[in-house]
Design a protein around this motif. Structure first.
Motif, PDB file in Angstrom:
ATOM      1  N   LEU A 150      95.212  80.335  86.373  1.00 12.96           N
ATOM      2  CA  LEU A 150      96.123  79.390  87.028  1.00 12.96           C
ATOM      3  C   LEU A 150      95.465  78.033  87.234  1.00 12.96           C
ATOM      4  O   LEU A 150      96.103  76.986  87.049  1.00 12.96           O
ATOM      5  N   VAL A 151      94.200  78.035  87.617  1.00 10.46           N
ATOM      6  CA  VAL A 151      93.496  76.763  87.792  1.00 10.46           C
ATOM      7  C   VAL A 151      93.385  76.032  86.459  1.00 10.46           C
ATOM      8  O   VAL A 151      93.565  74.808  86.384  1.00 10.46           O
ATOM      9  N   ALA A 152      93.101  76.770  85.377  1.00  8.28           N
ATOM     10  CA  ALA A 152      93.007  76.142  84.061  1.00  8.28           C
ATOM     11  C   ALA A 152      94.352  75.598  83.601  1.00  8.28           C
ATOM     12  O   ALA A 152      94.433  74.495  83.046  1.00  8.28           O
ATOM     13  N   VAL A 153      95.412  76.347  83.836  1.00  9.43           N
ATOM     14  CA  VAL A 153      96.754  75.893  83.432  1.00  9.43           C
ATOM     15  C   VAL A 153      97.179  74.672  84.241  1.00  9.43           C
ATOM     16  O   VAL A 153      97.818  73.754  83.737  1.00  9.43           O
ATOM     17  N   ALA A 214     102.249  79.413  97.199  1.00  4.50           N
ATOM     18  CA  ALA A 214     102.293  77.979  97.484  1.00  4.50           C
ATOM     19  C   ALA A 214     101.090  77.256  96.888  1.00  4.50           C
ATOM     20  O   ALA A 214     101.204  76.114  96.436  1.00  4.50           O
ATOM     21  N   VAL A 215      99.928  77.919  96.865  1.00  4.11           N
ATOM     22  CA  VAL A 215      98.737  77.315  96.260  1.00  4.11           C
ATOM     23  C   VAL A 215      98.973  77.027  94.784  1.00  4.11           C
ATOM     24  O   VAL A 215      98.581  75.970  94.258  1.00  4.11           O
ATOM     25  N   ALA A 216      99.624  77.971  94.089  1.00  6.28           N
ATOM     26  CA  ALA A 216      99.913  77.763  92.673  1.00  6.28           C
ATOM     27  C   ALA A 216     100.771  76.526  92.462  1.00  6.28           C
ATOM     28  O   ALA A 216     100.539  75.735  91.531  1.00  6.28           O
ATOM     29  N   PHE A 217     101.765  76.303  93.321  1.00  7.86           N
ATOM     30  CA  PHE A 217     102.616  75.128  93.195  1.00  7.86           C
ATOM     31  C   PHE A 217     101.857  73.842  93.555  1.00  7.86           C
ATOM     32  O   PHE A 217     102.073  72.795  92.937  1.00  7.86           O
ATOM     33  N   VAL A 218     100.981  73.917  94.549  1.00 12.41           N
ATOM     34  CA  VAL A 218     100.185  72.737  94.896  1.00 12.41           C
ATOM     35  C   VAL A 218      99.305  72.330  93.724  1.00 12.41           C
ATOM     36  O   VAL A 218      99.240  71.150  93.347  1.00 12.41           O
ATOM     37  N   SER A 232      88.616  66.204  91.212  1.00 12.10           N
ATOM     38  CA  SER A 232      89.229  67.215  90.361  1.00 12.10           C
ATOM     39  C   SER A 232      88.482  68.539  90.461  1.00 12.10           C
ATOM     40  O   SER A 232      89.095  69.616  90.583  1.00 12.10           O
ATOM     41  N   LEU A 233      87.143  68.480  90.433  1.00  8.73           N
ATOM     42  CA  LEU A 233      86.343  69.697  90.536  1.00  8.73           C
ATOM     43  C   LEU A 233      86.522  70.351  91.896  1.00  8.73           C
ATOM     44  O   LEU A 233      86.632  71.589  91.996  1.00  8.73           O
ATOM     45  N   ALA A 234      86.569  69.542  92.949  1.00  6.54           N
ATOM     46  CA  ALA A 234      86.732  70.095  94.300  1.00  6.54           C
ATOM     47  C   ALA A 234      88.074  70.804  94.440  1.00  6.54           C
ATOM     48  O   ALA A 234      88.154  71.912  94.990  1.00  6.54           O
ATOM     49  N   ILE A 235      89.141  70.174  93.943  1.00  3.38           N
ATOM     50  CA  ILE A 235      90.472  70.774  94.050  1.00  3.38           C
ATOM     51  C   ILE A 235      90.540  72.074  93.258  1.00  3.38           C
ATOM     52  O   ILE A 235      91.104  73.077  93.716  1.00  3.38           O
ATOM     53  N   ARG A 236      89.957  72.082  92.070  1.00  6.76           N
ATOM     54  CA  ARG A 236      89.967  73.312  91.271  1.00  6.76           C
ATOM     55  C   ARG A 236      89.163  74.415  91.957  1.00  6.76           C
ATOM     56  O   ARG A 236      89.584  75.583  91.974  1.00  6.76           O
ATOM     57  N   ALA A 237      88.004  74.070  92.492  1.00  5.72           N
ATOM     58  CA  ALA A 237      87.161  75.074  93.143  1.00  5.72           C
ATOM     59  C   ALA A 237      87.845  75.652  94.381  1.00  5.72           C
ATOM     60  O   ALA A 237      87.900  76.884  94.567  1.00  5.72           O
ATOM     61  N   PHE A 238      88.373  74.781  95.246  1.00  2.62           N
ATOM     62  CA  PHE A 238      89.052  75.266  96.452  1.00  2.62           C
ATOM     63  C   PHE A 238      90.328  76.033  96.096  1.00  2.62           C
ATOM     64  O   PHE A 238      90.677  77.013  96.769  1.00  2.62           O
ATOM     65  N   GLY A 239      91.019  75.594  95.047  1.00  2.00           N
ATOM     66  CA  GLY A 239      92.208  76.314  94.613  1.00  2.00           C
ATOM     67  C   GLY A 239      91.865  77.713  94.123  1.00  2.00           C
ATOM     68  O   GLY A 239      92.569  78.679  94.429  1.00  2.00           O
ATOM     69  N   PHE A 240      90.782  77.828  93.362  1.00  2.00           N
ATOM     70  CA  PHE A 240      90.356  79.137  92.863  1.00  2.00           C
ATOM     71  C   PHE A 240      90.008  80.067  94.019  1.00  2.00           C
ATOM     72  O   PHE A 240      90.428  81.232  94.048  1.00  2.00           O
ATOM     73  N   VAL A 241      89.235  79.564  94.981  1.00  2.00           N
ATOM     74  CA  VAL A 241      88.836  80.393  96.122  1.00  2.00           C
ATOM     75  C   VAL A 241      90.062  80.840  96.915  1.00  2.00           C
ATOM     76  O   VAL A 241      90.184  82.020  97.294  1.00  2.00           O
ATOM     77  N   THR A 242      90.993  79.922  97.153  1.00  2.00           N
ATOM     78  CA  THR A 242      92.174  80.263  97.951  1.00  2.00           C
ATOM     79  C   THR A 242      93.065  81.266  97.234  1.00  2.00           C
ATOM     80  O   THR A 242      93.579  82.208  97.846  1.00  2.00           O
ATOM     81  N   LEU A 243      93.249  81.087  95.932  1.00  2.00           N
ATOM     82  CA  LEU A 243      94.072  82.024  95.174  1.00  2.00           C
ATOM     83  C   LEU A 243      93.461  83.424  95.169  1.00  2.00           C
ATOM     84  O   LEU A 243      94.142  84.423  95.454  1.00  2.00           O
ATOM     85  N   LEU A 285      91.430  72.757 100.423  1.00  2.00           N
ATOM     86  CA  LEU A 285      92.294  72.342  99.313  1.00  2.00           C
ATOM     87  C   LEU A 285      93.283  71.265  99.756  1.00  2.00           C
ATOM     88  O   LEU A 285      93.445  70.237  99.071  1.00  2.00           O
ATOM     89  N   LEU A 286      93.939  71.471 100.897  1.00  2.00           N
ATOM     90  CA  LEU A 286      94.915  70.499 101.380  1.00  2.00           C
ATOM     91  C   LEU A 286      94.249  69.166 101.709  1.00  2.00           C
ATOM     92  O   LEU A 286      94.786  68.090 101.395  1.00  2.00           O
ATOM     93  N   VAL A 287      93.078  69.223 102.338  1.00  2.00           N
ATOM     94  CA  VAL A 287      92.360  67.980 102.659  1.00  2.00           C
ATOM     95  C   VAL A 287      91.947  67.261 101.378  1.00  2.00           C
ATOM     96  O   VAL A 287      92.074  66.026 101.265  1.00  2.00           O
ATOM     97  N   SER A 288      91.474  68.004 100.389  1.00  2.00           N
ATOM     98  CA  SER A 288      91.040  67.387  99.130  1.00  2.00           C
ATOM     99  C   SER A 288      92.205  66.742  98.392  1.00  2.00           C
ATOM    100  O   SER A 288      92.078  65.635  97.861  1.00  2.00           O
ATOM    101  N   VAL A 289      93.349  67.422  98.352  1.00  2.00           N
ATOM    102  CA  VAL A 289      94.525  66.860  97.676  1.00  2.00           C
ATOM    103  C   VAL A 289      94.979  65.586  98.370  1.00  2.00           C
ATOM    104  O   VAL A 289      95.272  64.569  97.719  1.00  2.00           O
TER     105      VAL A 289
END
Length: 296
Positions: A150-153, A214-218, A232-243, A285-289
């Motif tokens: 999902l993070v890659a997509v 919701a993380v997937a949609f964010v 970009s790296l921070a958002i992907r990393a935090f997104g991966f951890v949260t998912l 993730l929310l703070v980074s976005v």
């Protein structure tokens, strides 16, 4: 040569075709992103249902009956097919790897149940056969694969600029509710102060599940390629951890509703990691976005 002259010297219709049809450039169109998001929801719900039946059957010390085995077979097949749909947006080699893993993990898990060959004598000793190990791989390992996919997509830019406020609000609300329900586990709130009929696992499972979606949609609505490498790296990393943590938290909470921690101490280890990783990762993730959008 200026930009206008260069664009005129390009092969006729090449740039126009890519602009009119983003699929030609490999970009993720809004419709394709919707399909990926829906496939993730289907995969998530189907596999949680499979894991719940697996834990419940183990808890009550009996081998799967025919109706339960058929239900688990159908759920495993649906989860595997949805995982393959999600992986279709990857490049050929990763797509092939995820597809083969999906067929192996979910196919073996479903077949093992429908033929009734899996018996779980005690909750403490669940891993008894190869067919028993595979569902546990799907339960504990495959969420990391789906999170990575999902993070890659989400890094594909065609859904750029779409608002993330709605998904962000849903994620924040789910994290707050789940965190409040986790307070008794952290020793902040005395469990005896809660009503006897109240099961904290239910709101934790529901809110971690909705928050994970919701993380997937964010992630899908953030234009990662337009951001700096650091953001970009921070958002992907935090997104991966949260998912990953959200999927584990939902799965294990559902397991506690119907039975026990799968794998005993191993399940407890994943539970502790998920209870910390889901709220912390979501907040980061929310703070980074928000910070990345302000700096653009």
């Amino acid at each position: 040569m200026d930009e206008v002259t260069y664009s005129q010297t390009k092969s006729p219709g090449a740039g126009t075709a890519e602009d009119q049809n983003p699929a030609l450039s490999g970009a993720l169109t809004p419709m394709r992103f919707t399909v990926v998001a829906l496939a993730f929801v289907v995969h998530f719900v189907a596999w949680i249902g499979y894991c719940a039946l697996m834990v419940a059957s183990s808890n009550y010390y009996f081998a799967q009956g025919v109706p339960t085995g058929v239900a688990m077979f159908v759920l495993a097949c649906v989860a595997g097919a949805a995982a393959i749909v999600i992986a279709r947006e990857l490049p050929p080699i990763p797509r092939s790897i995820v597809t083969v893993l999906s067929i192996a993990v979910f196919g073996i898990s479903g077949l093992a149940e429908v033929v009734g060959r899996v018996e779980r004598p005690t909750p403490e000793l669940m891993v008894v056969t190869f067919a028993e190990i595979v569902p546990l791989i799907g339960m504990f390992v495959f969420p990391f694969i789906i999170a990575g996919v999902l993070v890659a997509v989400a890094s594909k830019p065609a859904v750029a600029g779409r608002p993330t406020v709605g998904a962000g609000i849903v994620l924040l609300a789910c994290v707050v509710i789940a965190f409040c329900c986790l307070l008794p586990y952290f020793g902040v709130l005395d469990p005896t102060a809660l009503p006897s009929w109240f099961r904290t696992e239910l709101p934790i499972a529901l809110n971690s599940g909705v928050g994970t979606v919701a993380v997937a949609f964010v992630l899908g609505r953030v234009q990662l390629r337009a951001l700096s490498f650091g953001w970009s790296l921070a958002i992907r990393a935090f997104g991966f951890v949260t998912l990953a943590c959200g999927m584990h938290l939902c799965s294990l909470s559902t397991g506690l509703l119907v039975g026990f921690y799968p794998l005993g101490d191993g399940g407890r280890m994943f539970w502790r990691g998920a209870t910390l990783g889901f709220p912390i990762g979501a907040a980061a993730l929310l703070v980074s976005v928000a910070a990345a959008r302000r700096r653009r």
